[in-house]
Scaffold this motif. Structure first.
Motif, PDB file in Angstrom:
ATOM      1  N   SER A 121       0.008   8.696 -11.309  1.00 16.54           N
ATOM      2  CA  SER A 121      -0.649   9.766 -10.558  1.00 16.54           C
ATOM      3  C   SER A 121      -2.000   9.314 -10.027  1.00 16.54           C
ATOM      4  CB  SER A 121      -0.819  11.001 -11.436  1.00 16.54           C
ATOM      5  OG  SER A 121      -1.663  10.682 -12.513  1.00 16.54           O
ATOM      6  N   GLN A 122      -2.484  10.140  -9.126  1.00 11.25           N
ATOM      7  CA  GLN A 122      -3.757   9.858  -8.453  1.00 11.25           C
ATOM      8  C   GLN A 122      -4.536  11.163  -8.436  1.00 11.25           C
ATOM      9  OE1 GLN A 122      -3.484  10.206  -4.206  1.00 11.25           O
ATOM     10  NE2 GLN A 122      -4.373   8.175  -3.900  1.00 11.25           N
ATOM     11  N   LYS A 123      -5.767  11.127  -8.955  1.00 11.81           N
ATOM     12  CA  LYS A 123      -6.569  12.357  -8.984  1.00 11.81           C
ATOM     13  C   LYS A 123      -7.914  12.060  -8.342  1.00 11.81           C
ATOM     14  CE  LYS A 123      -7.910  15.724 -12.430  1.00 11.81           C
ATOM     15  NZ  LYS A 123      -7.805  16.966 -12.226  1.00 11.81           N
ATOM     16  N   SER A 163      -3.712  -0.465  -5.001  1.00 14.82           N
ATOM     17  CA  SER A 163      -3.906  -0.499  -3.551  1.00 14.82           C
ATOM     18  C   SER A 163      -2.789   0.315  -2.908  1.00 14.82           C
ATOM     19  CB  SER A 163      -3.883  -1.940  -3.042  1.00 14.82           C
ATOM     20  OG  SER A 163      -2.701  -2.581  -3.466  1.00 14.82           O
ATOM     21  N   GLU A 164      -2.938   0.522  -1.628  1.00 12.94           N
ATOM     22  CA  GLU A 164      -1.944   1.306  -0.899  1.00 12.94           C
ATOM     23  C   GLU A 164      -1.528   0.479   0.326  1.00 12.94           C
ATOM     24  OE1 GLU A 164      -3.394   5.256  -0.171  1.00 12.94           O
ATOM     25  OE2 GLU A 164      -1.553   5.891   0.852  1.00 12.94           O
ATOM     26  N   PRO A 165      -0.722  -0.577   0.098  1.00 12.60           N
ATOM     27  CA  PRO A 165      -0.414  -1.515   1.186  1.00 12.60           C
ATOM     28  C   PRO A 165       0.162  -0.823   2.406  1.00 12.60           C
ATOM     29  CG  PRO A 165       0.562  -2.247  -0.885  1.00 12.60           C
ATOM     30  CD  PRO A 165      -0.003  -0.899  -1.136  1.00 12.60           C
ATOM     31  N   GLU A 222       2.621   4.316  -0.169  1.00 12.15           N
ATOM     32  CA  GLU A 222       3.325   3.345  -1.009  1.00 12.15           C
ATOM     33  C   GLU A 222       2.261   2.534  -1.743  1.00 12.15           C
ATOM     34  OE1 GLU A 222       6.152   1.123   1.278  1.00 12.15           O
ATOM     35  OE2 GLU A 222       7.209   2.941   1.861  1.00 12.15           O
ATOM     36  N   TYR A 223       2.215   2.712  -3.044  1.00 10.52           N
ATOM     37  CA  TYR A 223       1.105   2.162  -3.829  1.00 10.52           C
ATOM     38  C   TYR A 223       1.533   0.916  -4.590  1.00 10.52           C
ATOM     39  CZ  TYR A 223      -0.654   6.739  -2.622  1.00 10.52           C
ATOM     40  OH  TYR A 223      -1.043   7.839  -1.922  1.00 10.52           O
ATOM     41  N   LEU A 224       0.521   0.089  -4.873  1.00 11.89           N
ATOM     42  CA  LEU A 224       0.769  -1.129  -5.635  1.00 11.89           C
ATOM     43  C   LEU A 224      -0.238  -1.179  -6.772  1.00 11.89           C
ATOM     44  CD1 LEU A 224       2.290  -3.855  -5.795  1.00 11.89           C
ATOM     45  CD2 LEU A 224       0.438  -4.833  -4.445  1.00 11.89           C
TER      46      LEU A 224
HETATM   47  C1  MAN Z   1      -4.019  11.450   0.069  1.00 12.57           C
HETATM   48  C2  MAN Z   1      -3.889  10.273  -0.857  1.00 12.57           C
HETATM   49  C3  MAN Z   1      -3.799   8.993  -0.087  1.00 12.57           C
HETATM   50  C4  MAN Z   1      -2.720   9.091   0.961  1.00 12.57           C
HETATM   51  C5  MAN Z   1      -2.906  10.317   1.807  1.00 12.57           C
HETATM   52  C6  MAN Z   1      -1.736  10.496   2.759  1.00 12.57           C
HETATM   53  O1  MAN Z   1      -5.247  11.425   0.689  1.00 12.57           O
HETATM   54  O2  MAN Z   1      -2.742  10.463  -1.608  1.00 12.57           O
HETATM   55  O3  MAN Z   1      -3.534   7.912  -0.960  1.00 12.57           O
HETATM   56  O4  MAN Z   1      -2.713   7.964   1.791  1.00 12.57           O
HETATM   57  O5  MAN Z   1      -2.984  11.450   1.003  1.00 12.57           O
HETATM   58  O6  MAN Z   1      -1.908  11.592   3.556  1.00 12.57           O
END
Ligand code: MAN
Length: 535
Positions: free
Chosen positions: A441-443, A502-504, A508-510
């Protein structure tokens, strides 16, 4: 023209022995056999054969540039530097003698006047040091991995044992649930019957109350209609109530009134009972023109005491005209002794109809016996529900254990220790969280909701190293794009840590993830060293 001016220095394994091998400048050892001094040279692409003295004569004869490996004559030639002490390399032959040092052994600048320093030994030493560090890490990582494998083995055994225990307790609980179900159903039957009895008694009692109220109303209406208080309701007296006109045609005739009185001119209180049934729906009280005659106690009886004659009292004995107190007496008589009732349980309200509150009030509380049955049944229900809940929990536990036991944690379960763990990495904008075999996840760091970057999908490394990459899929949908997904690349290290994200490409994340579980037994250091060139 310099042909064999260059001697290649070979360092054999261990560096103890050196061998000098003659070959044309710029030719790698692996191709030496194609350049034989005494024979004509055939271009390596086979396109033509030339006398050997045209090799490295600074004139390009072969289309593939293979006749000029040591000069810049061919645009597509390759110059090989042996770089003894470091690693051999090819450079485009156009860089030969261009004044720039490309090969660490200086061999590309043999005729340009450039002052190159041989840095191969130094480079080799640095590389060796770095390589040694990597090997050290790999060694330590591999030791840890062996430990992890041991722990996973033990963990798996523990989990299997636990699963066995939980499966046993599931059996016990299932039996318990069934027993308690029977106990509950056995307790609920008499409870249901007792409640139904209570309700029925209450319905009956309500019917009696309604009937009594109706009788009281009838008596009150009789008095109201009997204007001359002669103990009879006459045709004329009835006619004074135009709302009773049967055909509602605006004229309530004598014969219509007579019809309502049953064909006679007047009725006494007894005969009025039949008349009452014909008129009660339409009758409008004289005292309350817009409402029915209210129940006794609130009726105009008290306001017009004169109308309550002795005569009436005789015709309507006290028992028939229940007053408030009488009502209470009746209740007590009707096997609804106050003593017998507890406060009504909450469930009683479920059974009440609106009429209960409006007319006869709430249902009386249950008698002690019924209440005891309800309490008993409720206890049985609670116990049954509790056992069922425990069974569900145990089933959950079994599902979780089975899932964990059957998970692919690597060839020797070395990745098992990552299960139920989470690892975070904070970047400038986000906190990334990797919970292996579960989710990524990403917060946003400064507030905002969490975005799923994917849930566990599969091992996704190349065929010969499938456990080197994890794939997490089906994350939160990307606006006008795919669902987010994450590739996690594992590399060997002593710690378990996410080192980069990263988000190449968009959504799509790495992730780079270090773990000892991916470490391999390091190959012997020297055999892997690039210092060695095959003969
Ligand atoms: C959010 C995040 C970013 C992603 C954008 C896509 O800002 O999840 O990582 O690139 O949404 O709209």
């Amino acid at each position: 023209m310099v042909k064999f001016s260059h001697f290649v220095l070979l360092l054999l394994f261990g560096g103890a022995m050196t061998v000098e091998v003659q070959r044309p400048r710029g030719v790698p050892l692996s191709k030496r056999q194609f350049y034989e001094e005494d024979k004509p040279f055939t271009c390596l692409d086979g396109s033509r054969t030339i006398p050997f003295d045209r090799v490295n004569d600074d004139y390009c004869d072969c289309p593939d540039g293979s006749d000029e490996p040591g000069t810049a004559a061919c645009p597509n030639g390759n110059f090989h530097c042996t770089n003894a002490g470091f690693r051999p390399a090819f450079i485009p032959s156009s860089r030969v003698n261009d004044g720039i040092c490309d090969c660490c052994d200086t061999t590309d600048e043999y005729n340009s006047g450039a002052h190159c320093q041989n840095t191969c030994r130094e480079l080799g030493r640095k590389e060796k040091e770095e390589l040694q560090k990597i090997v050290e890490i790999a060694k330590e990582g591999f030791m840890l991995k062996k430990q992890l494998i041991q722990e996973a083995k033990q963990g798996l055994e523990d989990k299997k044992a636990k699963l066995g225990d939980v499966q046993d307790s599931k059996k016990d609980l299932e039996a318990k649930v069934e027993t308690l179900r029977t106990v509950k159903e056995t307790a609920e039957q008499p409870e249901k019957e007792a409640k139904e009895r209570h309700l029925k008694a209450w319905e009956d009692q309500k019917a009696v109350i309604r009937m009594e109220k109706d009788k009281a109303r009838m008596a009150a209406v009789f008095l109201e209609l009997d204007d001359d208080a002669d103990g009879f309701v006459s045709v004329a007296e009835l006619q004074s109530h135009s709302e009773l006109d049967p055909d509602s045609d605006g004229s309530f005739t004598e014969s219509e009134a007579q019809g309502l009185l049953g064909g006679v001119d007047k009725v006494d209180t007894v005969a009025f009972e039949t008349v009452w049934n014909n008129i009660k729906e339409k009758y409008v009280s004289e005292n309350q023109p817009n409402a029915d005659v209210p129940p006794p106690g609130e009726t105009p009886q008290e306001e017009t005491p004169d109308t309550v004659s002795n005569n009436d009292s005789e015709n309507y004995p006290d028992e028939d005209i229940p007053e408030e107190e009488d009502d209470e007496d009746e209740e007590e008589d009707d096997e609804m002794d106050e003593e017998d009732y507890k406060a009504p349980p909450a469930m009683q309200t479920d059974e009440k109809t609106k009429d209960d509150d409006d007319e006869e009030g709430p249902m009386p509380p249950y008698d002690q016996e019924t209440q005891a049955l309800i309490d008993g049944a409720q206890k049985a229900r609670d116990e049954f529900n509790e056992a069922e809940k425990a069974l569900r929990e145990v089933e959950d536990q079994i599902r979780n254990l089975e899932k964990e036991i059957s998970f692919d944690f690597g060839p020797s379960s070395e990745f098992a220790y990552l299960y139920s763990q989470c690892y975070e990495l904070t970047t400038g904008e986000y906190v990334y969280r990797l919970c292996p075999f579960n989710r990524v996840s990403q917060k946003p760091k400064f507030g905002g909701s969490e975005t799923s970057l994917g849930t566990w999908g599969k091992w996704a490394g190349p065929e010969d190293n499938i456990y080197s990459v994890m794939k997490y899929e089906h994350g939160t949908g990307c606006w006008q794009g795919p669902n987010r997904s994450t590739t996690v690349k594992l590399t060997c290290g002593k710690e378990t840590v996410v080192t980069s994200t990263s988000e190449p490409s968009r959504c799509e994340y790495l992730m780079e993830f270090i773990s000892p579980a991916i470490c391999q037994e390091p190959a012997s250091f020297d055999s892997g060293h690039p210092d060695h060139e095959e003969l």
